[in-house]
Design an enzyme around this catalytic site. Sequence first.
Site, PDB file in Angstrom:
ATOM      1  N   GLY A 154       0.843  -1.188   0.000  1.00  0.00           N
ATOM      2  CA  GLY A 154       0.000   0.000   0.000  1.00  0.00           C
ATOM      3  C   GLY A 154       0.877   1.235   0.000  1.00  0.00           C
ATOM      4  N   GLY A 155       0.252   2.376   0.075  1.00  0.00           N
ATOM      5  CA  GLY A 155       0.972   3.640   0.071  1.00  0.00           C
ATOM      6  C   GLY A 155       1.462   4.033   1.456  1.00  0.00           C
ATOM      7  N   LYS A 175      -0.572  -0.122   6.612  1.00  0.00           N
ATOM      8  CA  LYS A 175       0.058  -1.415   6.308  1.00  0.00           C
ATOM      9  C   LYS A 175       0.650  -2.063   7.555  1.00  0.00           C
ATOM     10  CE  LYS A 175       3.145   0.259   3.595  1.00  0.00           C
ATOM     11  NZ  LYS A 175       2.917   1.693   3.677  1.00  0.00           N
ATOM     12  N   HIS A 184       6.219   3.293  15.915  1.00  0.00           N
ATOM     13  CA  HIS A 184       5.922   1.878  15.663  1.00  0.00           C
ATOM     14  C   HIS A 184       6.096   1.063  16.943  1.00  0.00           C
ATOM     15  CE1 HIS A 184       5.652   1.164  11.143  1.00  0.00           C
ATOM     16  NE2 HIS A 184       5.674   2.473  11.282  1.00  0.00           N
ATOM     17  N   ARG A 243       3.125  -1.228  19.296  1.00  0.00           N
ATOM     18  CA  ARG A 243       3.193  -2.670  19.533  1.00  0.00           C
ATOM     19  C   ARG A 243       3.218  -2.972  21.024  1.00  0.00           C
ATOM     20  NH1 ARG A 243       7.399  -2.235  15.864  1.00  0.00           N
ATOM     21  NH2 ARG A 243       8.907  -2.766  17.454  1.00  0.00           N
TER      22      ARG A 243
END
Length: 167
Positions: A8-9, A14, A49, A53
């Site tokens: 994807g972009g 994603k 990120h 998580r």
Amino acid sequence: MAVILITGGARSGKSKRAEMLTRAFPGQPVYVATAEALDGEMEARIASHRARRETDWIEREVPLDLLPALLATDGGGARLVDCLTLWLSNLMHAERDWEREVSELVTALPRLKSPVVFVTNEVGLGIVPDNPLARSFRDAAGFMNQAIAAVADEVEFVVAGLPMKLK
């Protein structure tokens, strides 16, 4: 064993989608990060990120040697590789033979025991880049994505956080 490719972009969702799919497999998930924190902006992206998580992920930072990392972690939990596009960029910047390394990865994937979820960027949907390096990278990313998609069990395209199943 499953191979899943999520494309994807930029900022399409994603990674979030890939994290959810990876966690659905049994065992402790392994996050294989190809990004390097070479500037403040990348440090912030990596921190974002990590914050999203949960803390039970095993983390491996692997800017170049992706296949050895996948082989070393095989037999445990599912692996999330985020992302193939940065790995390709790292290979090209290091002047390594990216075509050979992609080919070796594609050949090895069917032999792995533990699932692998790959994140990659779809870079070929915009205008033609105005310089040879950018065009070379766009073309290489397209060839790499096609090669991984060909051996993947599932392929999804993520737009605005919504996955579309392609394979």
